[in-house]
Design an enzyme around this catalytic site. Sequence first.
Site, PDB file in Angstrom:
ATOM      1  N   ASP A 107      34.122  32.578  41.191  1.00 33.67           N
ATOM      2  CA  ASP A 107      35.034  32.691  40.048  1.00 33.67           C
ATOM      3  C   ASP A 107      34.269  32.696  38.725  1.00 33.67           C
ATOM      4  O   ASP A 107      34.485  33.548  37.865  1.00 33.67           O
ATOM      5  CB  ASP A 107      36.027  31.512  40.115  1.00 33.67           C
ATOM      6  CG  ASP A 107      36.898  31.404  38.888  1.00 33.67           C
ATOM      7  OD1 ASP A 107      37.961  32.045  38.861  1.00 33.67           O
ATOM      8  OD2 ASP A 107      36.498  30.685  37.946  1.00 33.67           O
ATOM      9  N   THR A 131      53.105  31.370  38.600  1.00 33.42           N
ATOM     10  CA  THR A 131      52.895  30.334  37.605  1.00 33.42           C
ATOM     11  C   THR A 131      52.757  30.926  36.208  1.00 33.42           C
ATOM     12  O   THR A 131      53.513  30.569  35.296  1.00 33.42           O
ATOM     13  CB  THR A 131      51.598  29.566  37.944  1.00 33.42           C
ATOM     14  OG1 THR A 131      51.675  29.172  39.310  1.00 33.42           O
ATOM     15  CG2 THR A 131      51.442  28.345  37.085  1.00 33.42           C
ATOM     16  N   VAL A 132      51.815  31.840  36.044  1.00 33.10           N
ATOM     17  CA  VAL A 132      51.558  32.377  34.712  1.00 33.10           C
ATOM     18  C   VAL A 132      52.697  33.293  34.258  1.00 33.10           C
ATOM     19  O   VAL A 132      53.191  33.200  33.133  1.00 33.10           O
ATOM     20  CB  VAL A 132      50.210  33.139  34.689  1.00 33.10           C
ATOM     21  CG1 VAL A 132      49.983  33.792  33.334  1.00 33.10           C
ATOM     22  CG2 VAL A 132      49.067  32.179  35.011  1.00 33.10           C
ATOM     23  N   LYS A 144      40.691  38.375  36.562  1.00 30.45           N
ATOM     24  CA  LYS A 144      39.227  38.425  36.342  1.00 30.45           C
ATOM     25  C   LYS A 144      38.524  39.241  37.420  1.00 30.45           C
ATOM     26  O   LYS A 144      37.570  39.961  37.142  1.00 30.45           O
ATOM     27  CB  LYS A 144      38.628  37.032  36.293  1.00 30.45           C
ATOM     28  CG  LYS A 144      38.776  36.295  37.586  1.00 30.45           C
ATOM     29  CD  LYS A 144      38.515  34.831  37.507  1.00 30.45           C
ATOM     30  CE  LYS A 144      39.111  34.151  38.721  1.00 30.45           C
ATOM     31  NZ  LYS A 144      40.496  33.749  38.568  1.00 30.45           N
ATOM     32  N   GLU A 161      42.966  24.695  44.378  1.00 33.73           N
ATOM     33  CA  GLU A 161      43.825  25.406  45.321  1.00 33.73           C
ATOM     34  C   GLU A 161      43.645  24.815  46.716  1.00 33.73           C
ATOM     35  O   GLU A 161      42.671  24.117  46.987  1.00 33.73           O
ATOM     36  CB  GLU A 161      43.407  26.886  45.384  1.00 33.73           C
ATOM     37  CG  GLU A 161      43.233  27.578  44.073  1.00 33.73           C
ATOM     38  CD  GLU A 161      44.524  28.217  43.592  1.00 33.73           C
ATOM     39  OE1 GLU A 161      45.482  28.265  44.385  1.00 33.73           O
ATOM     40  OE2 GLU A 161      44.576  28.648  42.430  1.00 33.73           O
ATOM     41  N   LYS A 175      33.633  35.836  35.843  1.00 32.21           N
ATOM     42  CA  LYS A 175      33.901  35.681  34.409  1.00 32.21           C
ATOM     43  C   LYS A 175      32.635  35.945  33.592  1.00 32.21           C
ATOM     44  O   LYS A 175      32.690  36.532  32.507  1.00 32.21           O
ATOM     45  CB  LYS A 175      34.446  34.278  34.135  1.00 32.21           C
ATOM     46  CG  LYS A 175      35.838  34.051  34.734  1.00 32.21           C
ATOM     47  CD  LYS A 175      36.204  32.569  34.708  1.00 32.21           C
ATOM     48  CE  LYS A 175      37.590  32.319  35.285  1.00 32.21           C
ATOM     49  NZ  LYS A 175      37.827  30.868  35.550  1.00 32.21           N
ATOM     50  N   ALA A 231      54.186  38.431  15.472  1.00 27.14           N
ATOM     51  CA  ALA A 231      53.156  39.383  15.065  1.00 27.14           C
ATOM     52  C   ALA A 231      53.617  40.789  15.405  1.00 27.14           C
ATOM     53  O   ALA A 231      53.761  41.129  16.577  1.00 27.14           O
ATOM     54  CB  ALA A 231      51.851  39.083  15.770  1.00 27.14           C
TER      55      ALA A 231
END
Lengths: 447, 447
Positions: free
Chosen positions: A218, A32-33, A122, A207, A222, A50
């Site tokens: 999760d 996905t990412v 993460k 999910e 983080k 940039a």
Amino acid sequence: MSNPADVPAPSPSATGGPAAEPLGVALFGLGTVGGGVAERLLRHPQTLTAGRPLSLKHAVVRDVAKNRGIDLPAGVLHDDMRRAVDDPAVAIGVELIGGIPQAFELCRDLLRAGKHVVTANKALICERGPELFALAAEHGRMIRYEAAVAGGVPIVAGLTESLAANRITGIRAILNGTSNFLLSRMADTGASYADALAEAQKRGYAEADPSMDVDGTDAAQKLVILSRLAFGAEVTFADVSMGGIDVLDAEDLSFAEELGCAVKLLAVAKRTERGLELSVRPTLVRRTDAVANINGPMNVVAVRGDLVGDAWFAGPGAGREPTASAVLADLLSIAAARPPFRPRQPDSPLRPVPADELFSRFYLRFRVVDRPHVFAALADILGSSGISLASIIQHAGPEADDNADPSVVSVVVMTHRTSGARLRAAAERWAKLESLRGEPVVMLVAD
Amino acid sequence: MSNPADVPAPSPSATGGPAAEPLGVALFGLGTVGGGVAERLLRHPQTLTAGRPLSLKHAVVRDVAKNRGIDLPAGVLHDDMRRAVDDPAVAIGVELIGGIPQAFELCRDLLRAGKHVVTANKALICERGPELFALAAEHGRMIRYEAAVAGGVPIVAGLTESLAANRITGIRAILNGTSNFLLSRMADTGASYADALAEAQKRGYAEADPSMDVDGTDAAQKLVILSRLAFGAEVTFADVSMGGIDVLDAEDLSFAEELGCAVKLLAVAKRTERGLELSVRPTLVRRTDAVANINGPMNVVAVRGDLVGDAWFAGPGAGREPTASAVLADLLSIAAARPPFRPRQPDSPLRPVPADELFSRFYLRFRVVDRPHVFAALADILGSSGISLASIIQHAGPEADDNADPSVVSVVVMTHRTSGARLRAAAERWAKLESLRGEPVVMLVAD
């Protein structure tokens, strides 16, 4: 004596001037990412202005036959990780394969090969970040991970760069969009946890196996990452006092509403006299608190600094495009040759406070058989554990039929401020109560 | 072919390693913000760990005799601007003197002398930013201005760095804390504008002369700066359709409440088919919109990007410490040799849309003499100007005494979507109505 010329101004290559040659990028993982990142690199290079332009050289996947709906230039897609790592045309590797052991090896190999690393992982940064940061320093390369915390919300840059001059005293955050969606849904519709979860899975907010999202794992990973950045503290996952929302029922949301509160899976890191308090717990937050009004799959991080006061960062905490936005920001920072700031150093070593020593007000919800003296037994346990009661809610149950079994009713006890240790001691005793039905629900109450 | 080594890793000097020599800083102006910056530079250098350490060499003021309550090292405080600008030990000049012409000359001289520039001066950057940016490029130096917009809220970094990969489609913001405090106060307590202003002045949230804060000027200057960064558009102050809150009465806040809305001085920049819409106007915002719940002297900037969706940045928009936090972040970025990103370039020239071509729903509040046909005359003007009415609120006035003059009543008209031109045409006609009392209040209604 300092010389102004020692601070380099943006060079033509760093600002993407005409002389700038492209920087080679290797993507590892094209889910996905990764797909979102690849698409933007290929289709809209003109928006990525940039520093030096970025050029996608490799997209390394396990199964090259799988249709991903992306039209990659010839030769870019393959399954040979080593070829991408060793390619001298690659300056930056983007780790999007997930998991810990394989991702760690990949990042290690990239750094050893003289590549910069960008990751959205993460779990990797929480568990093995310090080793990777040491490796990066040793090899004179950067490792960036904006996407690892709160998706599109630029909290890594916010904490380390924009708020760099601040001594951070606390963080309050909603870091898991799945849990926040479930809690919003349960509160808005009165749905059960199971029904809200089914809805979230249908809408892509949860999910198939949501356990790490709903049990607090999760968010705790983080919080560990943010705490290292904010406090310079050496903290690990085990230092976080953790609880999930999977134990809540619709009635807990409605009791909270009755108390003028929303329920949030709140991640808190707080400097106190006893050390650094770290917790991820379902928490009652007053409706007048802005955190209570961050709903659905949104994330928010409220940072308290000694100069800025309270600064807020909010936005989508997950998803293809928001996460790609953060990965691309890291790529652009590297392309612009923007070194990350040095992490904060604590004034003195900051000890994580054990869960037993955390102090809070608590919400306790019991289901008990509705017969005389049951509440007295509960109150006795709490009282003799040194926990004083602030208020009690018990609604009238159905009229008991003399011939039937006694019905089961819910009792909510709001405590005054007490310690985790006292609560644990009380819990050991109430677990033995013969009139108790099911596991009681314990939530924190925000100050 | 690209070479990974071309992207420099953080050098020992950029990361503040042991070899790092201090960078000299000259402060120009030692008022509220300057004092906050000086104090942190002197008292807490250990927290300023990004890149080379910073060393305060000059604090240039007009009146050296004035007591500022800060203990500066010998020789630092003086009134000789030129001496500080020419000092080879100075690498960065911080412009905090305010105003435009003198501040411009100072920044120009600093850049020409090879110094980097940090400024908190929104009026300067709004009016003469492009000239200064060209000068900085010419001299190979940086100019940074995080503190010029929204105080402690890191929106300049957010827009240009963290969201660099995004094509920005819109900005909605509360950029003036004074106005926001006044509006929150009026809504919460029913206070008049004058009483709320007196309260704000007492609490330090409003200047003795608050006109630039309450008439929209301050917010419009900030919106110009954000729009250049977000859209790469060449916009000026004159392109912003502007209105202030100084025309509102307590009853407007209570009508808004009745309509389920809060009133905010909302700054909006929006990409549309017609070009870039820029406005700063008192605006009705639905209570369910998070922007409606940003209260008191807080600022918020909500950025919509094609990847991130909606990202929010909020915090204190002014004040000694929050503004110092932003100035220090700029100093640290320079000390870490972090070049700013290249500004966005628009896909095609973005024309600012003239106020006549802005489309919105409107809130119109009239005070009229309460006698037959007055409302019919108003409705006729609106109708024949092509403005259709969505709803009308008129509360019963005091019972008219046959012998007395007719009383004055307030009528609120909510329009459907219409253009600024039509509204202007209608306003020219209603101004001639003999039964109208005072100037009608016009507010936008957020979508």
